[in-house]
Write an enzyme that holds these catalytic residues in place. Structure first.
Site, PDB file in Angstrom:
ATOM      1  N   ASP A  64      36.369  45.016  46.715  1.00  0.00           N
ATOM      2  CA  ASP A  64      37.587  44.610  46.285  1.00  0.00           C
ATOM      3  C   ASP A  64      37.563  44.426  44.742  1.00  0.00           C
ATOM      4  OD1 ASP A  64      40.342  43.672  46.430  1.00  0.00           O
ATOM      5  OD2 ASP A  64      40.153  41.585  46.597  1.00  0.00           O
ATOM      6  N   HIS A 114      38.806  52.708  40.265  1.00  0.00           N
ATOM      7  CA  HIS A 114      38.442  53.237  41.778  1.00  0.00           C
ATOM      8  C   HIS A 114      36.906  54.340  41.599  1.00  0.00           C
ATOM      9  CE1 HIS A 114      41.427  51.431  44.057  1.00  0.00           C
ATOM     10  NE2 HIS A 114      42.322  52.131  43.461  1.00  0.00           N
ATOM     11  N   LEU A 121      18.453  54.159  55.308  1.00  0.00           N
ATOM     12  CA  LEU A 121      19.851  53.364  55.384  1.00  0.00           C
ATOM     13  C   LEU A 121      20.733  54.046  55.905  1.00  0.00           C
ATOM     14  CD1 LEU A 121      21.718  50.626  54.364  1.00  0.00           C
ATOM     15  CD2 LEU A 121      22.110  52.297  52.397  1.00  0.00           C
ATOM     16  N   GLU A 125      27.293  35.908  58.509  1.00  0.00           N
ATOM     17  CA  GLU A 125      27.372  34.777  57.454  1.00  0.00           C
ATOM     18  C   GLU A 125      28.360  35.469  56.217  1.00  0.00           C
ATOM     19  OE1 GLU A 125      26.149  31.960  56.972  1.00  0.00           O
ATOM     20  OE2 GLU A 125      25.357  32.254  59.037  1.00  0.00           O
TER      21      GLU A 125
END
Length: 229
Positions: free
Chosen positions: A12, A29, A123, A196
């Site tokens: 955000d 962006h 990843l 969390e």
């Protein structure tokens, strides 16, 4: 330091970051897309298994047409610039959401990145695009119901079974939201049941390796009891 297996980030603040710089929202962006590369490389270095980034929600279609048009072009800009580096670092690209609403070229770019990196074992970089968690849950229920009605499976759904019908089947360990807002915004509602949560005031374009490392340090200090004592 205990590192979470699955991390999700609500990226955000791109527009507000650009406004503070006196730049158009599209510049925010673009800078935000560059940070995806930064954070993905750091997450990979730290041996996080999956990083899920909220890139475009089902509600983002309400934005101005020129901004939506730029966001649709952004995957092409990002992957043309960084796909070689993702491959060199053994990072696998996946996506969560409904691509069909995007222009054909946007769909093609994303699917090409997924196919190009599918054999990588580092990843998993999951881009949530045209994603909404309520929609995800509704689609999962529809598919389960169809299978039961067509007698493809018994009516014996468990929580574990239900997760397999979702775009993202994993439980999220850590959810981070940048830029100071403290809400979930229809993101991974099922998957974050015991995650969390960390809300940072730092806008996504300024969220660098050090900021990620700080969030992971805070995560490692928390006592996750999952309802126990």
């Amino acid at each position: 330091m205990q590192v979470p297996e699955t991390v999700a980030i609500i990226m955000d603040g791109n527009g507000r970051w650009a406004k503070k710089q006196g730049l158009p929202r599209t510049a925010g962006h673009k800078k935000g897309a560059d940070q995806i590369r930064t954070i993905a490389l750091e997450a990979n270095r730290l041996h996080i298994k999956k990083l899920i980034l909220y890139a475009f929600s089902t509600e983002n279609w309400k934005r101005p047409e020129d901004e939506i048009s730029y966001l649709c072009k952004l995957p092409g800009i990002f992957f043309s610039k960084f796909i070689k580096e993702l491959m060199e670092n053994n990072i696998r690209v996946t996506f969560a959401g409904e691509l069909e609403r995007f222009p054909k070229e946007t769909q093609k770019v994303i699917r090409k990145a997924v196919n190009q990196t599918e054999r990588n074992t580092g990843l998993e970089l999951c881009i949530a695009i045209n994603y909404g968690s309520r929609r995800e849950i509704v689609l999962a229920i529809r598919e389960y119901t169809r299978q039961v009605l067509e007698q493809e499976r018994a009516n014996d759904l468990s929580e574990e079974d239900f997760s397999s019908y979702l775009f993202v089947p994993e439980n999220v360990d850590l959810l981070i939201r940048t830029s100071g807002e403290e809400r979930i915004s229809n993101f991974l509602l099922w998957q974050i049941a015991y995650a969390e949560l960390i809300f940072t005031p730092v806008a996504w374009p300024d969220f660098d390796e050090a900021k990620l490392d700080e969030c992971l340090r805070l995560y490692s200090e928390r006592d996750r009891r999952f309802g126990g004592v």
